[in-house]
Enzyme design. Sequence first.
Site, mmCIF file in Angstrom:
data_model
loop_
_atom_site.group_PDB
_atom_site.id
_atom_site.type_symbol
_atom_site.label_atom_id
_atom_site.label_comp_id
_atom_site.label_asym_id
_atom_site.label_seq_id
_atom_site.Cartn_x
_atom_site.Cartn_y
_atom_site.Cartn_z
ATOM 1 N N ASN A 40 0.875 -1.511 0.695
ATOM 2 C CA ASN A 40 0.125 -0.113 -0.118
ATOM 3 C C ASN A 40 1.179 1.298 0.123
ATOM 4 O OD1 ASN A 40 0.341 -0.763 2.638
ATOM 5 N ND2 ASN A 40 -0.941 -0.306 3.356
ATOM 6 N N ILE A 41 0.685 2.094 -1.205
ATOM 7 C CA ILE A 41 1.304 3.358 -1.145
ATOM 8 C C ILE A 41 0.448 4.422 -1.097
ATOM 9 C CG2 ILE A 41 2.989 4.822 -2.753
ATOM 10 C CD1 ILE A 41 4.031 2.018 -1.629
ATOM 11 N N GLU A 42 0.598 5.580 0.197
ATOM 12 C CA GLU A 42 -0.778 5.863 1.324
ATOM 13 C C GLU A 42 0.213 7.511 0.587
ATOM 14 O OE1 GLU A 42 -0.782 6.037 5.133
ATOM 15 O OE2 GLU A 42 -2.338 3.870 4.503
ATOM 16 N N CYS A 51 -3.653 0.616 -2.730
ATOM 17 C CA CYS A 51 -3.876 -0.979 -2.095
ATOM 18 C C CYS A 51 -2.921 -1.544 -2.465
ATOM 19 C CB CYS A 51 -5.617 -1.494 -2.040
ATOM 20 S SG CYS A 51 -6.100 -0.615 -0.956
ATOM 21 N N GLU A 53 -2.981 -4.955 -3.441
ATOM 22 C CA GLU A 53 -3.080 -6.077 -4.309
ATOM 23 C C GLU A 53 -3.415 -4.931 -5.460
ATOM 24 O OE1 GLU A 53 -4.597 -4.747 -1.101
ATOM 25 O OE2 GLU A 53 -5.766 -6.265 -0.642
ATOM 26 N N CYS A 86 -10.327 -4.655 0.021
ATOM 27 C CA CYS A 86 -11.534 -3.201 0.110
ATOM 28 C C CYS A 86 -12.845 -3.787 -1.332
ATOM 29 C CB CYS A 86 -10.965 -1.901 0.019
ATOM 30 S SG CYS A 86 -10.625 -1.683 -1.532
ATOM 31 N N CYS A 89 -10.716 -3.318 -4.226
ATOM 32 C CA CYS A 89 -9.944 -3.849 -5.112
ATOM 33 C C CYS A 89 -10.245 -4.699 -5.545
ATOM 34 C CB CYS A 89 -8.885 -4.540 -3.728
ATOM 35 S SG CYS A 89 -7.258 -3.288 -3.952
HETATM 36 N N1 THU Z 1 -4.903 -1.585 2.115
HETATM 37 C C1 THU Z 1 -4.806 -2.489 1.210
HETATM 38 O O1 THU Z 1 -3.268 -1.953 0.758
HETATM 39 N N2 THU Z 1 -5.463 -3.803 0.851
HETATM 40 C C2 THU Z 1 -6.440 -3.854 1.699
HETATM 41 O O2 THU Z 1 -6.406 -5.223 1.350
HETATM 42 C C3 THU Z 1 -6.765 -3.616 2.893
HETATM 43 C C4 THU Z 1 -6.431 -2.212 2.791
HETATM 44 C C5 THU Z 1 -4.388 -0.430 2.603
HETATM 45 C C6 THU Z 1 -5.020 0.695 2.101
HETATM 46 C C7 THU Z 1 -4.797 1.874 3.322
HETATM 47 O O3 THU Z 1 -2.727 2.084 3.258
HETATM 48 C C8 THU Z 1 -4.044 0.979 4.859
HETATM 49 O O4 THU Z 1 -4.540 -0.533 4.517
HETATM 50 C C9 THU Z 1 -4.623 1.437 5.518
HETATM 51 O O5 THU Z 1 -6.318 1.602 4.863
#
Ligand code: THU
Length: 130
Positions: A40-42, A51, A53, A86, A89
């Site tokens: 995940n890259i915010e 996310c 995935e 989510c 995804c």
């Molecule tokens: N996130 C994912 O990368 N994959 C998931 O299946 C659920 C959520 C990330 C998004 C965000 O960066 C962090 O988790 C919290 O929601």
Amino acid sequence: MEKLLALAKENLKNSYSPYSHFPVSAVLELKDGTIFKGTNIENAAYGLANCAERSALFAAYSSGVRKHDIRRLLVYTDHNYFVSPCGSCRQVIRELMEDDAEIILANNKGETKVFRNQELLPFGFTEADL
Ligand code: THU
């Protein structure tokens, strides 16, 4: 499965998640054994987070991989429960992986739960609807 899990764990450190502090790692395995990884890259604009995935799938597609090349996707978080993809995804996975491809959820107890793509998004919107 053990190898994928080990790769996913090792890759968790690459997560860029300074806002949620919730690192997620995903490892995509192709039918020929090639591996693509994602995290995940915010972003300070929170809604732009990508996310793990989608990062893994987009990395693979950016290199020319297509759905028929992909065997399975493993998603790992360092928790003792399962974290599930989510809705966004699921929609992307639905399109970019084959209907019966495996999506494996893995936790830090070494437990795994396996879903088929179509199980994660039943009655999903696809190119067939256009
Ligand atoms: N996130 C994912 O990368 N994959 C998931 O299946 C659920 C959520 C990330 C998004 C965000 O960066 C962090 O988790 C919290 O929601």
